[in-house]
Design a protein around this motif. Sequence first.
Motif, PDB file in Angstrom:
ATOM      1  N   UNK A  48      62.231  25.453  -4.493  1.00 49.68           N
ATOM      2  CA  UNK A  48      61.162  25.939  -5.366  1.00 49.68           C
ATOM      3  C   UNK A  48      61.078  25.065  -6.616  1.00 49.68           C
ATOM      4  N   UNK A  49      62.242  24.772  -7.211  1.00 49.78           N
ATOM      5  CA  UNK A  49      62.243  24.026  -8.472  1.00 49.78           C
ATOM      6  C   UNK A  49      61.938  22.543  -8.253  1.00 49.78           C
ATOM      7  N   UNK A  50      62.598  21.936  -7.252  1.00 52.14           N
ATOM      8  CA  UNK A  50      62.468  20.480  -7.103  1.00 52.14           C
ATOM      9  C   UNK A  50      61.204  20.062  -6.359  1.00 52.14           C
ATOM     10  N   UNK A  51      60.773  20.867  -5.419  1.00 52.34           N
ATOM     11  CA  UNK A  51      59.630  20.461  -4.587  1.00 52.34           C
ATOM     12  C   UNK A  51      58.435  21.379  -4.815  1.00 52.34           C
ATOM     13  N   UNK A  52      58.704  22.686  -4.877  1.00 53.18           N
ATOM     14  CA  UNK A  52      57.614  23.664  -4.969  1.00 53.18           C
ATOM     15  C   UNK A  52      56.727  23.437  -6.183  1.00 53.18           C
ATOM     16  N   UNK A  53      57.357  23.211  -7.334  1.00 54.60           N
ATOM     17  CA  UNK A  53      56.551  23.043  -8.543  1.00 54.60           C
ATOM     18  C   UNK A  53      55.654  21.810  -8.437  1.00 54.60           C
ATOM     19  N   UNK A  54      56.218  20.683  -7.973  1.00 55.65           N
ATOM     20  CA  UNK A  54      55.411  19.452  -7.875  1.00 55.65           C
ATOM     21  C   UNK A  54      54.216  19.662  -6.975  1.00 55.65           C
ATOM     22  N   UNK A  55      54.457  20.293  -5.837  1.00 55.67           N
ATOM     23  CA  UNK A  55      53.356  20.426  -4.880  1.00 55.67           C
ATOM     24  C   UNK A  55      52.348  21.484  -5.342  1.00 55.67           C
ATOM     25  N   UNK A  56      52.854  22.541  -5.959  1.00 57.03           N
ATOM     26  CA  UNK A  56      51.937  23.561  -6.498  1.00 57.03           C
ATOM     27  C   UNK A  56      50.971  22.909  -7.494  1.00 57.03           C
ATOM     28  N   UNK A  57      51.533  22.099  -8.380  1.00 55.10           N
ATOM     29  CA  UNK A  57      50.681  21.463  -9.395  1.00 55.10           C
ATOM     30  C   UNK A  57      49.703  20.482  -8.724  1.00 55.10           C
ATOM     31  N   UNK A  58      50.193  19.777  -7.714  1.00 62.14           N
ATOM     32  CA  UNK A  58      49.320  18.826  -7.012  1.00 62.14           C
ATOM     33  C   UNK A  58      48.167  19.565  -6.318  1.00 62.14           C
ATOM     34  N   UNK A  59      48.472  20.713  -5.717  1.00 61.71           N
ATOM     35  CA  UNK A  59      47.415  21.476  -5.036  1.00 61.71           C
ATOM     36  C   UNK A  59      46.399  22.018  -6.044  1.00 61.71           C
ATOM     37  N   UNK A  60      46.922  22.515  -7.169  1.00 63.89           N
ATOM     38  CA  UNK A  60      46.005  23.049  -8.184  1.00 63.89           C
ATOM     39  C   UNK A  60      45.099  21.914  -8.684  1.00 63.89           C
ATOM     40  N   UNK A  61      45.702  20.752  -8.887  1.00 66.51           N
ATOM     41  CA  UNK A  61      44.930  19.601  -9.367  1.00 66.51           C
ATOM     42  C   UNK A  61      43.842  19.214  -8.356  1.00 66.51           C
ATOM     43  N   UNK A  62      44.219  19.180  -7.083  1.00 65.49           N
ATOM     44  CA  UNK A  62      43.229  18.794  -6.062  1.00 65.49           C
ATOM     45  C   UNK A  62      42.062  19.767  -6.009  1.00 65.49           C
ATOM     46  N   UNK A  63      42.377  21.053  -6.090  1.00 66.17           N
ATOM     47  CA  UNK A  63      41.297  22.044  -6.066  1.00 66.17           C
ATOM     48  C   UNK A  63      40.415  21.914  -7.298  1.00 66.17           C
ATOM     49  N   UNK A  64      41.071  21.733  -8.426  1.00 64.22           N
ATOM     50  CA  UNK A  64      40.373  21.650  -9.718  1.00 64.22           C
ATOM     51  C   UNK A  64      39.423  20.449  -9.745  1.00 64.22           C
ATOM     52  N   UNK A  65      39.895  19.327  -9.169  1.00 64.40           N
ATOM     53  CA  UNK A  65      39.042  18.144  -9.165  1.00 64.40           C
ATOM     54  C   UNK A  65      38.091  18.129  -7.974  1.00 64.40           C
ATOM     55  N   UNK A  66      38.529  18.745  -6.882  1.00 63.96           N
ATOM     56  CA  UNK A  66      37.716  18.703  -5.657  1.00 63.96           C
ATOM     57  C   UNK A  66      36.563  19.689  -5.682  1.00 63.96           C
ATOM     58  N   UNK A  67      36.808  20.856  -6.251  1.00 61.41           N
ATOM     59  CA  UNK A  67      35.765  21.879  -6.462  1.00 61.41           C
ATOM     60  C   UNK A  67      35.164  22.456  -5.192  1.00 61.41           C
ATOM     61  N   UNK A  68      35.709  22.130  -4.037  1.00 62.98           N
ATOM     62  CA  UNK A  68      35.155  22.707  -2.812  1.00 62.98           C
ATOM     63  C   UNK A  68      36.259  23.048  -1.819  1.00 62.98           C
ATOM     64  N   UNK A  69      35.896  23.274  -0.571  1.00 60.34           N
ATOM     65  CA  UNK A  69      36.904  23.595   0.452  1.00 60.34           C
ATOM     66  C   UNK A  69      37.912  22.453   0.582  1.00 60.34           C
ATOM     67  N   UNK A  70      39.010  22.709   1.280  1.00 61.08           N
ATOM     68  CA  UNK A  70      40.096  21.724   1.338  1.00 61.08           C
ATOM     69  C   UNK A  70      39.686  20.419   2.033  1.00 61.08           C
ATOM     70  N   UNK A  71      38.924  20.534   3.108  1.00 61.35           N
ATOM     71  CA  UNK A  71      38.529  19.322   3.836  1.00 61.35           C
ATOM     72  C   UNK A  71      37.688  18.438   2.910  1.00 61.35           C
ATOM     73  N   UNK A  72      36.737  19.049   2.222  1.00 59.76           N
ATOM     74  CA  UNK A  72      35.885  18.283   1.311  1.00 59.76           C
ATOM     75  C   UNK A  72      36.700  17.724   0.152  1.00 59.76           C
ATOM     76  N   UNK A  73      37.692  18.495  -0.312  1.00 57.42           N
ATOM     77  CA  UNK A  73      38.508  18.014  -1.434  1.00 57.42           C
ATOM     78  C   UNK A  73      39.215  16.716  -1.065  1.00 57.42           C
ATOM     79  N   UNK A  74      39.861  16.680   0.119  1.00 56.33           N
ATOM     80  CA  UNK A  74      40.548  15.445   0.535  1.00 56.33           C
ATOM     81  C   UNK A  74      39.541  14.302   0.665  1.00 56.33           C
ATOM     82  N   UNK A  75      38.401  14.618   1.275  1.00 54.50           N
ATOM     83  CA  UNK A  75      37.400  13.581   1.530  1.00 54.50           C
ATOM     84  C   UNK A  75      36.877  13.011   0.205  1.00 54.50           C
TER      85      UNK A  75
END
Length: 445
Positions: A48-75
């Motif tokens: 949770x501490x070493x990996x979970x936090x990094x990935x949680x923040x990365x996912x939040x960032x992707x959603x925040x910048x992507x603004x749409x569904x996950x497939x569109x966010x990656x694209x």
Amino acid sequence: MEIARFSRIGFILAAAGSAVGLGNIWKFPYVTGENGGGAFVLIYLLTVVLIGFSIMLAEILMGYLGRQDTVTAFEKLAPKNKGAWKFAGFQSFTGLTIMSFYSVVVGWIFHYVVTSFSALPSTVAEAEASFMSMLQTDALTQIFYHTLAFIFITFIIVKGVKKGIENLNLVLMPTLMLILLGLFFYATTMDAFAQAVDFMFNPKWEKVNSHTFITAIGHAFFTLSLGMGAIMTYSASLEKDSSLVKSAFWVIFLDTTIAIVAGLTLFTFLYQYDSHPAQGPGLVFISLPAAFYAMGAIGNIIAVLFFSALAFAGVTSSVSIVEPMVQYFIDRFKWSRLKAALAMGSFFYLLGLVAILSNIEGFKDVLTFGSKNLFDWLDFVTASILLPVAGVAVSIFVGFVMDKQKIEAVLKPQLGSAFEAWYFSLRYIAPIGLFIVMLSLVGII
Ligand code: PFF
């Protein structure tokens, strides 16, 4: 695309509503019990501490910048090879598979809300017998409540995520926490509390093998709702200028605290009533009812409240498990919310029926493959394999593929000098750690 926005506190509540669910109160204690306690808990907490936090923040960032569904966010966020990267967005499909068994467990909890109104089992043995008889012989009850769970969850999704979830969470999260804390303080007064602390925090390394690692890491992903776009989908509606770092911190803090409190409470009750922690998926249904019985008349009321709050925690998580795929069909295929919710709902509902049968005497044999029945396979493959693999995809994508300047622009003001540490952990610690564990799974190491 949802136009309504989550305020920061609304997002934290929704994301915490997603993270805090059956994983914390149903699953964490029983997998801890099955995996020998302390060492498992330690590996889970380290993940949770070493990996979970990094990935949680990365996912939040992707959603925040992507603004749409996950497939569109990656694209959208891939500087090149957009067509290939969009496939990483199909991680959301894992949710429908998780939902098949998750909905069945939400159904069990509905059933326990109802039965808690009448006589509670007076001993742990009696509680175990009654849970086992439901699990292994009573397909009809399970199908009835699974159907109810499916209707309830699909209805909330059809109504649209934002308002419903925000309102529901506002009442139910604090209710669940209050009951849990009440039970916890009750447990601290019991002699067996010390034994529960020892079981959970004293690592017995001789019990650890590669399976322990995989289960602990898989559980960290499952309980934090990582690796299938749930957090990403919610953060797509996060208001501009919100603090992503604080949001990630609070979600993880709440989720972890609740799991530990639930674990200590349940194990105390089990030891106090002379039972043992390795009860499997029935643990919460076996340890608690007997403890509620011992409380006398008030026990029934607490039991009803507890199972109701747990049911709602399961429902808010369920919504977040299905929502990413619903959002995908709305965004990409212009389906109506109703159509998307019904289609996704039917998928998990039907697979859930088969999962129920795989525990039932008579069907079990045909639905058992190797060491596990279908129910357990669905749980194992999704949590221990699919979620961490998608986590690796997210860490590589944000760590190596996305434009660093774009990431810095959002996160550097929030993280300050800790930015490089987070970036390093996302690029190296998370993928390498997860990769090694994955290798051990296929028996290469
Ligand atoms: N985190 C939820 C729980 O602990 O019950 C389950 C879950 C929700 C798993 C959302 C995965 C997910 F994307």
